[in-house]
Motif scaffolding. Structure first.
Motif, PDB file in Angstrom:
ATOM      1  N   ALA A  13      33.945  37.471  40.513  1.00 39.08           N
ATOM      2  CA  ALA A  13      34.653  36.676  41.521  1.00 39.08           C
ATOM      3  C   ALA A  13      33.903  36.665  42.849  1.00 39.08           C
ATOM      4  CB  ALA A  13      36.066  37.224  41.714  1.00 39.08           C
ATOM      5  N   VAL A  14      33.394  37.822  43.274  1.00 40.48           N
ATOM      6  CA  VAL A  14      32.681  37.908  44.554  1.00 40.48           C
ATOM      7  C   VAL A  14      31.319  37.226  44.459  1.00 40.48           C
ATOM      8  CG1 VAL A  14      31.642  39.502  46.222  1.00 40.48           C
ATOM      9  CG2 VAL A  14      33.908  39.982  45.275  1.00 40.48           C
ATOM     10  N   GLN A  15      30.626  37.419  43.360  1.00 41.08           N
ATOM     11  CA  GLN A  15      29.321  36.769  43.203  1.00 41.08           C
ATOM     12  C   GLN A  15      29.448  35.255  43.221  1.00 41.08           C
ATOM     13  OE1 GLN A  15      27.838  38.688  39.611  1.00 41.08           O
ATOM     14  NE2 GLN A  15      26.525  40.040  40.817  1.00 41.08           N
ATOM     15  N   ARG A  16      30.538  34.737  42.706  1.00 37.87           N
ATOM     16  CA  ARG A  16      30.735  33.284  42.739  1.00 37.87           C
ATOM     17  C   ARG A  16      30.994  32.785  44.157  1.00 37.87           C
ATOM     18  NH1 ARG A  16      33.375  30.612  37.346  1.00 37.87           N
ATOM     19  NH2 ARG A  16      32.307  31.909  35.806  1.00 37.87           N
ATOM     20  N   LEU A  17      31.549  33.633  45.013  1.00 39.98           N
ATOM     21  CA  LEU A  17      31.691  33.253  46.420  1.00 39.98           C
ATOM     22  C   LEU A  17      30.316  33.055  47.046  1.00 39.98           C
ATOM     23  CD1 LEU A  17      34.439  35.778  47.639  1.00 39.98           C
ATOM     24  CD2 LEU A  17      34.777  33.422  46.880  1.00 39.98           C
ATOM     25  N   PHE A  18      29.431  34.023  46.809  1.00 41.48           N
ATOM     26  CA  PHE A  18      28.093  33.963  47.390  1.00 41.48           C
ATOM     27  C   PHE A  18      27.245  32.854  46.770  1.00 41.48           C
ATOM     28  CE2 PHE A  18      29.150  38.274  48.798  1.00 41.48           C
ATOM     29  CZ  PHE A  18      28.601  38.283  50.075  1.00 41.48           C
ATOM     30  N   ALA A  19      27.664  32.334  45.632  1.00 40.05           N
ATOM     31  CA  ALA A  19      26.906  31.269  44.970  1.00 40.05           C
ATOM     32  C   ALA A  19      27.150  29.902  45.597  1.00 40.05           C
ATOM     33  CB  ALA A  19      27.253  31.224  43.480  1.00 40.05           C
ATOM     34  N   VAL A  96      42.718  42.444  41.607  1.00 43.77           N
ATOM     35  CA  VAL A  96      41.533  41.600  41.747  1.00 43.77           C
ATOM     36  C   VAL A  96      41.952  40.251  42.323  1.00 43.77           C
ATOM     37  CG1 VAL A  96      39.580  40.500  40.589  1.00 43.77           C
ATOM     38  CG2 VAL A  96      40.414  42.720  39.776  1.00 43.77           C
ATOM     39  N   ALA A  97      41.188  39.774  43.306  1.00 43.16           N
ATOM     40  CA  ALA A  97      41.419  38.453  43.899  1.00 43.16           C
ATOM     41  C   ALA A  97      40.396  37.472  43.339  1.00 43.16           C
ATOM     42  CB  ALA A  97      41.302  38.527  45.417  1.00 43.16           C
ATOM     43  N   VAL A  98      40.879  36.325  42.876  1.00 44.84           N
ATOM     44  CA  VAL A  98      40.017  35.322  42.243  1.00 44.84           C
ATOM     45  C   VAL A  98      40.222  33.980  42.926  1.00 44.84           C
ATOM     46  CG1 VAL A  98      39.495  34.100  40.106  1.00 44.84           C
ATOM     47  CG2 VAL A  98      40.115  36.524  40.029  1.00 44.84           C
ATOM     48  N   LYS A  99      39.126  33.364  43.339  1.00 44.48           N
ATOM     49  CA  LYS A  99      39.203  32.036  43.953  1.00 44.48           C
ATOM     50  C   LYS A  99      39.003  30.939  42.914  1.00 44.48           C
ATOM     51  CE  LYS A  99      37.439  29.382  47.905  1.00 44.48           C
ATOM     52  NZ  LYS A  99      36.907  28.198  47.206  1.00 44.48           N
ATOM     53  N   LYS A 100      38.097  31.155  41.981  1.00 44.47           N
ATOM     54  CA  LYS A 100      37.821  30.165  40.941  1.00 44.47           C
ATOM     55  C   LYS A 100      38.873  30.258  39.839  1.00 44.47           C
ATOM     56  CE  LYS A 100      33.933  27.989  42.024  1.00 44.47           C
ATOM     57  NZ  LYS A 100      33.821  26.524  42.062  1.00 44.47           N
ATOM     58  N   GLU A 124      49.256  24.981  44.706  1.00 41.86           N
ATOM     59  CA  GLU A 124      48.250  25.126  45.758  1.00 41.86           C
ATOM     60  C   GLU A 124      47.820  26.589  45.780  1.00 41.86           C
ATOM     61  OE1 GLU A 124      47.406  23.242  48.923  1.00 41.86           O
ATOM     62  OE2 GLU A 124      47.845  21.351  47.950  1.00 41.86           O
ATOM     63  N   SER A 125      47.098  26.988  44.742  1.00 40.97           N
ATOM     64  CA  SER A 125      46.667  28.375  44.623  1.00 40.97           C
ATOM     65  C   SER A 125      45.221  28.487  45.072  1.00 40.97           C
ATOM     66  CB  SER A 125      46.815  28.859  43.175  1.00 40.97           C
ATOM     67  OG  SER A 125      46.315  30.162  43.038  1.00 40.97           O
ATOM     68  N   ASP A 126      45.019  28.822  46.343  1.00 43.50           N
ATOM     69  CA  ASP A 126      43.661  28.990  46.839  1.00 43.50           C
ATOM     70  C   ASP A 126      43.062  30.287  46.319  1.00 43.50           C
ATOM     71  OD1 ASP A 126      43.782  26.606  48.299  1.00 43.50           O
ATOM     72  OD2 ASP A 126      44.783  27.608  49.953  1.00 43.50           O
ATOM     73  N   ILE A 127      43.903  31.323  46.217  1.00 45.40           N
ATOM     74  CA  ILE A 127      43.481  32.612  45.674  1.00 45.40           C
ATOM     75  C   ILE A 127      44.563  33.100  44.719  1.00 45.40           C
ATOM     76  CG2 ILE A 127      42.931  35.021  46.202  1.00 45.40           C
ATOM     77  CD1 ILE A 127      42.000  34.087  48.959  1.00 45.40           C
ATOM     78  N   THR A 128      44.149  33.535  43.549  1.00 46.56           N
ATOM     79  CA  THR A 128      45.077  34.125  42.589  1.00 46.56           C
ATOM     80  C   THR A 128      44.821  35.625  42.530  1.00 46.56           C
ATOM     81  OG1 THR A 128      45.025  32.098  41.263  1.00 46.56           O
ATOM     82  CG2 THR A 128      45.941  34.066  40.223  1.00 46.56           C
TER      83      THR A 128
END
Length: 314
Positions: A13-19, A96-100, A124-128
């Motif tokens: 999840a975090v690596q996808r933020l940085f991507a 765990v927080a997931v954006k995708k 409207e789920s920006d973060i699950t």
């Protein structure tokens, strides 16, 4: 400790933020500001208290004198910063927080689907937020696991690319569905223009839908009514930085009674909004044996070439 299913999902999840370009471009400016706030030899309290400074950190990517809609990176950057912070503070836990949304197990996605007649739409789920059950499959090192599906076929925890096998995660989420907890966080940079949106979504979820109007929640036999706990929260910057908020304002009243509460990236202001750092004890306490203990144990692992270096905080 950091090689179990929740930690593998957290890393992804975090690596996808940085991507994303939005987060990467913002991080160039945010990282020095975060390091300045933390100081040298920071402890768990300093990391947790970053929640009081997220608004300040976010605004460093804005331009002085520009309006609320012109903050660099906008809503996507704010969502990513909140997701990064929540995962930072919950390392070593089952939270765990997931954006995708593609990383969210299918049974969880099905459970939060709102159906209007034959049309299913995502909230409207920006973060699950996923709070995994306190079971061996989620707490033990993946190398000790032997997950078998209903046909007694082994499901590898990792796929060929060394990433978490989402098929295995889907199976576990279905099997243990009633023991999961879910949190939905809606993130908005602007409070005034958006407060009615989380208010209305929370009403729908709290009511379990409106069957007289053919509005239902969940599909494929999965519903939030059957999980251990569900919360809906609102987190704002707010970008209306010259406005003083009070408990009597309409925007504040609209989010006062959300099931998960309303928060912002600055210190708590009584009867207005809580600091985002309070969301852990308010909503996600079941997923950890102590937020501060988890952060304290993780600090050495944030160093370069260590298992948590993907947070890029040092």
């Amino acid at each position: 400790m950091y090689n179990n299913i929740p930690e593998l999902l957290r890393k992804e999840a975090v690596q996808r933020l940085f991507a994303t370009n939005t987060f990467n471009n913002s991080w160039i400016i945010w990282k020095p500001e975060i390091q300045r706030i933390l100081g040298d030899n920071f402890d768990e309290n300093a990391l947790l208290n970053l929640g009081d400074f997220l608004t300040q950190i976010f605004r460093t990517t804005g331009t002085s004198g520009r309006g609320q809609g012109e903050l660099s990176g906008g809503g996507a950057a704010w969502e990513s910063l909140i997701c990064w912070y929540i995962n930072l503070c919950t390392v070593g836990s089952r939270i765990v927080a997931v954006k995708k949304m593609s990383l969210v197990p299918e049974p969880i996605r099905d459970a939060i689907t709102v159906n209007y007649g034959n049309f299913g739409c995502n909230t409207e789920s920006d973060i699950t937020i996923l709070i995994f059950p306190n079971l061996p499959e989620y707490t033990q090192d993946i190398n000790t696991l032997n997950i078998q599906n209903n046909q007694n076929q082994e499901l590898p925890v990792l796929n060929r690319n060394g990433k978490l096998n989402l098929n295995a995660l889907n199976f576990l989420a279905s099997r243990d569905f009633q023991q999961y907890e879910i949190g939905i966080i809606q993130c908005k940079t602007n409070w005034n223009d958006n407060a009615q949106i989380p208010m209305l979504w929370d009403m729908i979820y709290s009511a379990g839908g409106f069957r007289g109007r053919n509005i239902t929640i969940g599909k494929n036999g999965y519903s939030i009514q059957n999980i251990h706990q569900f919360t809906y929260s609102f987190v704002t910057v707010p970008s209306n930085q010259n406005q003083n908020y009070s408990s009597n304002q309409v925007a504040v009243k609209r989010v006062t009674n959300l099931s998960g509460g309303n928060y912002w990236g600055q210190p708590t202001e009584q009867h207005v909004a809580k600091s985002i750092k309070e969301i852990f004890t308010n909503n996600f306490n079941n997923g950890t044996s102590g937020i501060r203990n988890g952060i304290r144990n993780a600090i050495p692992k944030f160093n370069p070439n260590q298992v948590l270096s993907y947070f890029d905080i040092i």
